[in-house]
Write a protein that holds these residues in place. Structure first.
Motif, PDB file in Angstrom:
ATOM      1  N   GLY A   1       7.840  19.155 -18.272  1.00 54.93           N
ATOM      2  CA  GLY A   1       8.527  20.231 -17.566  1.00 54.93           C
ATOM      3  C   GLY A   1       9.146  19.816 -16.251  1.00 54.93           C
ATOM      4  N   VAL A   2       8.686  18.710 -15.657  1.00 50.30           N
ATOM      5  CA  VAL A   2       9.317  18.241 -14.421  1.00 50.30           C
ATOM      6  C   VAL A   2      10.478  17.330 -14.794  1.00 50.30           C
ATOM      7  CG1 VAL A   2       7.129  18.366 -13.168  1.00 50.30           C
ATOM      8  CG2 VAL A   2       7.903  16.175 -14.091  1.00 50.30           C
ATOM      9  N   THR A   3      11.424  17.189 -13.885  1.00 46.38           N
ATOM     10  CA  THR A   3      12.548  16.291 -14.124  1.00 46.38           C
ATOM     11  C   THR A   3      12.280  14.932 -13.484  1.00 46.38           C
ATOM     12  OG1 THR A   3      13.784  16.867 -12.119  1.00 46.38           O
ATOM     13  CG2 THR A   3      14.108  18.275 -14.070  1.00 46.38           C
ATOM     14  N   THR A   4      13.026  13.960 -13.934  1.00 43.54           N
ATOM     15  CA  THR A   4      12.891  12.642 -13.314  1.00 43.54           C
ATOM     16  C   THR A   4      13.378  12.678 -11.864  1.00 43.54           C
ATOM     17  OG1 THR A   4      15.014  11.974 -14.291  1.00 43.54           O
ATOM     18  CG2 THR A   4      13.013  11.403 -15.498  1.00 43.54           C
ATOM     19  N   ALA A   5      14.326  13.568 -11.550  1.00 47.76           N
ATOM     20  CA  ALA A   5      14.750  13.733 -10.155  1.00 47.76           C
ATOM     21  C   ALA A   5      13.625  14.302  -9.303  1.00 47.76           C
ATOM     22  CB  ALA A   5      15.977  14.638 -10.073  1.00 47.76           C
TER      23      ALA A   5
ATOM     24  N   ARG B   1       2.274   9.981  -9.967  1.00 54.60           N
ATOM     25  CA  ARG B   1       1.360  10.270 -11.088  1.00 54.60           C
ATOM     26  C   ARG B   1       0.871  11.717 -11.007  1.00 54.60           C
ATOM     27  NH1 ARG B   1      -1.097   5.886 -13.911  1.00 54.60           N
ATOM     28  NH2 ARG B   1      -0.725   3.830 -12.983  1.00 54.60           N
ATOM     29  N   GLU B   2       0.514  12.152  -9.805  1.00 60.12           N
ATOM     30  CA  GLU B   2       0.003  13.508  -9.633  1.00 60.12           C
ATOM     31  C   GLU B   2       1.058  14.553  -9.991  1.00 60.12           C
ATOM     32  OE1 GLU B   2      -1.262  13.483  -5.580  1.00 60.12           O
ATOM     33  OE2 GLU B   2      -3.149  12.442  -6.002  1.00 60.12           O
ATOM     34  N   ALA B   3       2.325  14.234  -9.754  1.00 58.04           N
ATOM     35  CA  ALA B   3       3.411  15.184 -10.001  1.00 58.04           C
ATOM     36  C   ALA B   3       3.911  15.157 -11.445  1.00 58.04           C
ATOM     37  CB  ALA B   3       4.583  14.889  -9.063  1.00 58.04           C
TER      38      ALA B   3
ATOM     39  N   THR C   1       3.346   2.414 -16.320  1.00 58.12           N
ATOM     40  CA  THR C   1       3.765   3.250 -17.434  1.00 58.12           C
ATOM     41  C   THR C   1       2.691   4.273 -17.730  1.00 58.12           C
ATOM     42  OG1 THR C   1       5.153   1.539 -18.436  1.00 58.12           O
ATOM     43  CG2 THR C   1       4.362   3.285 -19.896  1.00 58.12           C
ATOM     44  N   THR C   2       3.112   5.513 -17.951  1.00 56.03           N
ATOM     45  CA  THR C   2       2.219   6.600 -18.345  1.00 56.03           C
ATOM     46  C   THR C   2       2.762   7.227 -19.628  1.00 56.03           C
ATOM     47  OG1 THR C   2       1.454   7.141 -16.122  1.00 56.03           O
ATOM     48  CG2 THR C   2       1.405   8.913 -17.732  1.00 56.03           C
ATOM     49  N   VAL C   3       1.857   7.598 -20.525  1.00 52.90           N
ATOM     50  CA  VAL C   3       2.240   8.343 -21.719  1.00 52.90           C
ATOM     51  C   VAL C   3       1.724   9.766 -21.546  1.00 52.90           C
ATOM     52  CG1 VAL C   3       2.234   8.429 -24.229  1.00 52.90           C
ATOM     53  CG2 VAL C   3       2.004   6.223 -23.064  1.00 52.90           C
ATOM     54  N   LEU C   4       2.622  10.735 -21.562  1.00 50.55           N
ATOM     55  CA  LEU C   4       2.249  12.118 -21.310  1.00 50.55           C
ATOM     56  C   LEU C   4       1.421  12.683 -22.460  1.00 50.55           C
ATOM     57  CD1 LEU C   4       5.502  13.490 -19.630  1.00 50.55           C
ATOM     58  CD2 LEU C   4       3.403  12.679 -18.551  1.00 50.55           C
ATOM     59  N   PRO C   5       0.679  13.773 -22.214  1.00 49.09           N
ATOM     60  CA  PRO C   5      -0.212  14.342 -23.240  1.00 49.09           C
ATOM     61  C   PRO C   5       0.505  14.606 -24.558  1.00 49.09           C
ATOM     62  CG  PRO C   5      -0.638  15.347 -21.115  1.00 49.09           C
ATOM     63  CD  PRO C   5       0.564  14.477 -20.926  1.00 49.09           C
ATOM     64  N   ASP C   6      -0.316  14.636 -25.633  1.00 53.56           N
ATOM     65  CA  ASP C   6       0.160  14.652 -27.020  1.00 53.56           C
ATOM     66  C   ASP C   6       0.771  13.300 -27.368  1.00 53.56           C
ATOM     67  OD1 ASP C   6      -0.693  17.299 -27.326  1.00 53.56           O
ATOM     68  OD2 ASP C   6       1.275  18.086 -26.750  1.00 53.56           O
ATOM     69  N   ALA C   7       0.163  12.251 -26.823  1.00 55.33           N
ATOM     70  CA  ALA C   7       0.697  10.902 -26.954  1.00 55.33           C
ATOM     71  C   ALA C   7       0.520  10.361 -28.367  1.00 55.33           C
ATOM     72  CB  ALA C   7      -0.012   9.973 -25.970  1.00 55.33           C
ATOM     73  N   ASP C   8       1.486   9.578 -28.782  1.00 56.59           N
ATOM     74  CA  ASP C   8       1.374   8.765 -29.987  1.00 56.59           C
ATOM     75  C   ASP C   8       0.405   7.618 -29.665  1.00 56.59           C
ATOM     76  OD1 ASP C   8       1.753   6.686 -31.870  1.00 56.59           O
ATOM     77  OD2 ASP C   8       3.807   7.301 -32.249  1.00 56.59           O
ATOM     78  N   PRO C   9      -0.651   7.421 -30.478  1.00 62.87           N
ATOM     79  CA  PRO C   9      -1.590   6.320 -30.194  1.00 62.87           C
ATOM     80  C   PRO C   9      -0.893   4.962 -30.092  1.00 62.87           C
ATOM     81  CG  PRO C   9      -2.511   7.797 -31.841  1.00 62.87           C
ATOM     82  CD  PRO C   9      -1.092   8.238 -31.626  1.00 62.87           C
TER      83      PRO C   9
ATOM     84  N   LEU D   1       0.830  -1.209   0.000  1.00 65.43           N
ATOM     85  CA  LEU D   1       0.000   0.000   0.000  1.00 65.43           C
ATOM     86  C   LEU D   1       0.863   1.257   0.000  1.00 65.43           C
ATOM     87  CD1 LEU D   1      -2.911  -1.066   2.360  1.00 65.43           C
ATOM     88  CD2 LEU D   1      -2.962  -0.800  -0.131  1.00 65.43           C
ATOM     89  N   VAL D   2       2.055   1.185   0.598  1.00 63.88           N
ATOM     90  CA  VAL D   2       2.983   2.318   0.492  1.00 63.88           C
ATOM     91  C   VAL D   2       3.404   2.494  -0.965  1.00 63.88           C
ATOM     92  CG1 VAL D   2       5.233   3.234   1.155  1.00 63.88           C
ATOM     93  CG2 VAL D   2       3.805   2.084   2.861  1.00 63.88           C
ATOM     94  N   VAL D   3       3.704   1.391  -1.636  1.00 66.14           N
ATOM     95  CA  VAL D   3       4.056   1.461  -3.055  1.00 66.14           C
ATOM     96  C   VAL D   3       2.902   2.070  -3.854  1.00 66.14           C
ATOM     97  CG1 VAL D   3       4.597   0.102  -5.110  1.00 66.14           C
ATOM     98  CG2 VAL D   3       5.690  -0.453  -2.933  1.00 66.14           C
ATOM     99  N   ALA D   4       1.685   1.643  -3.571  1.00 64.15           N
ATOM    100  CA  ALA D   4       0.527   2.204  -4.271  1.00 64.15           C
ATOM    101  C   ALA D   4       0.415   3.703  -4.034  1.00 64.15           C
ATOM    102  CB  ALA D   4      -0.748   1.497  -3.817  1.00 64.15           C
ATOM    103  N   ASP D   5       0.731   4.145  -2.826  1.00 64.02           N
ATOM    104  CA  ASP D   5       0.671   5.580  -2.520  1.00 64.02           C
ATOM    105  C   ASP D   5       1.768   6.342  -3.268  1.00 64.02           C
ATOM    106  OD1 ASP D   5      -0.842   7.514  -1.196  1.00 64.02           O
ATOM    107  OD2 ASP D   5       0.622   7.687   0.415  1.00 64.02           O
TER     108      ASP D   5
END
Length: 274
Positions: free
Chosen positions: A39-43, A33-35, A114-122, A23-27
């Motif tokens: 424009g944000v960095t992987t760090a 995901r929210e962050a 895995t998430t694909v950010l907006p303007d995603a390739d279908p 559940l910690v992993v899920a959090d």
């Protein structure tokens, strides 16, 4: 506690502690995901994960593991797994895979999305969806099968049904998990003649298919961690930690225990109470 194959079979009480870690992993998944946005960095994402771990009073399974320098792995585009967070800035349409583990009272949970950010390739969206579908099919197979090899059978069946020719990464596979993050047995994502150990109560495994839009061939970058596709095609990675109990399976890293996705596959979850 250990069978002849040195598999660590857990008690109900130990699985309950793994559920807390899960559940910690899920959090962490939720807060990352929210962050996550262009424009944000992987760090930045690693900082979010570290703060979530600290708030929960848990520790990272990854930080310091064989010298790994971060709390999570963030793999972008052609990076399949083990990407090290740093100054890389995420951009529109990036394919971002996040893998993380948490330790609570000595017991581990491990999951990836895995998430694909907006303007995603279908095509990238379809890749991530197929990888997630393959993961859930593998988990459902654990509930219905008798040997661990059913996971690889299920993953291959999903890929074949997609008609896309996705590459199934073979060098990096799922694993047993419990008092250590990586334990026997390996959980293969492809069909083999060896059907693997019998499924029995107390077995906990991480099911984690990795698919690519091209060849399954991989290489490791000079940082000795980041695994990329050799042909530069994009990749996706999904993972959950699953416990097998006396009455069935329980997805320890899913907030609902896997109930919704498994119900669609004809499986009812079976939380294991002490």
């Amino acid at each position: 506690m250990f069978g002849r194959e040195k598999i660590e079979y857990k008690t109900a009480a130990q699985v309950q502690t793994m559920r807390r870690a899960g559940l910690v992993v899920a959090d962490i998944h939720r807060t990352v995901r929210e962050a996550m946005r262009p424009g944000v960095t992987t760090a930045d994402l690693d900082d979010v994960a570290a703060a979530t771990l600290a708030e929960a009073g848990a520790t990272s399974s990854f930080l310091g593991y064989h010298g790994y320098p971060a709390s999570i792995c963030v793999s972008v585009n052609d990076e399949i797994v083990h990407g090290i967070p740093g100054p890389r800035v995420l951009g529109p349409g990036d394919v971002v895979s996040v893998d993380c583990g948490a330790v609570v009272d000595g017991w581990h949970g491990d999951a990836a999305f895995t998430t694909v950010l907006p303007d995603a390739d279908p095509g990238d969206l379809a890749l991530s969806d197929a990888t997630e579908q393959a993961m859930w099919a593998g988990i459902a197979a654990l509930a219905k099968g008798d040997r661990l090899g059913v996971v690889g059978d299920a993953v291959e069946d999903v890929v074949a049904a997609s008609g896309t020719g996705y590459g199934i990464v073979q060098e990096y596979v799922g694993h047993g998990i419990g008092s250590a993050m990586h334990q026997p047995p390996e959980v293969l994502n492809y069909r083999t003649r060896d059907k693997g150990p019998r499924l029995r109560a107390g077995l906990c495994v991480a099911v984690e298919p990795m698919l690519t839009r091209g060849s399954r061939a991989t290489q490791v970058l000079e940082d000795d961690w980041t695994v990329v596709t050799m042909d530069g095609q994009r990749a996706a990675h999904w993972e959950h930690t699953v416990a097998i109990g006396p009455e069935g399976v329980w997805v320890l890293t899913a907030p609902d225990g896997g109930a919704e996705r498994l119900a669609a596959l004809g499986v009812t979850i079976a939380p294991w109470e002490p």
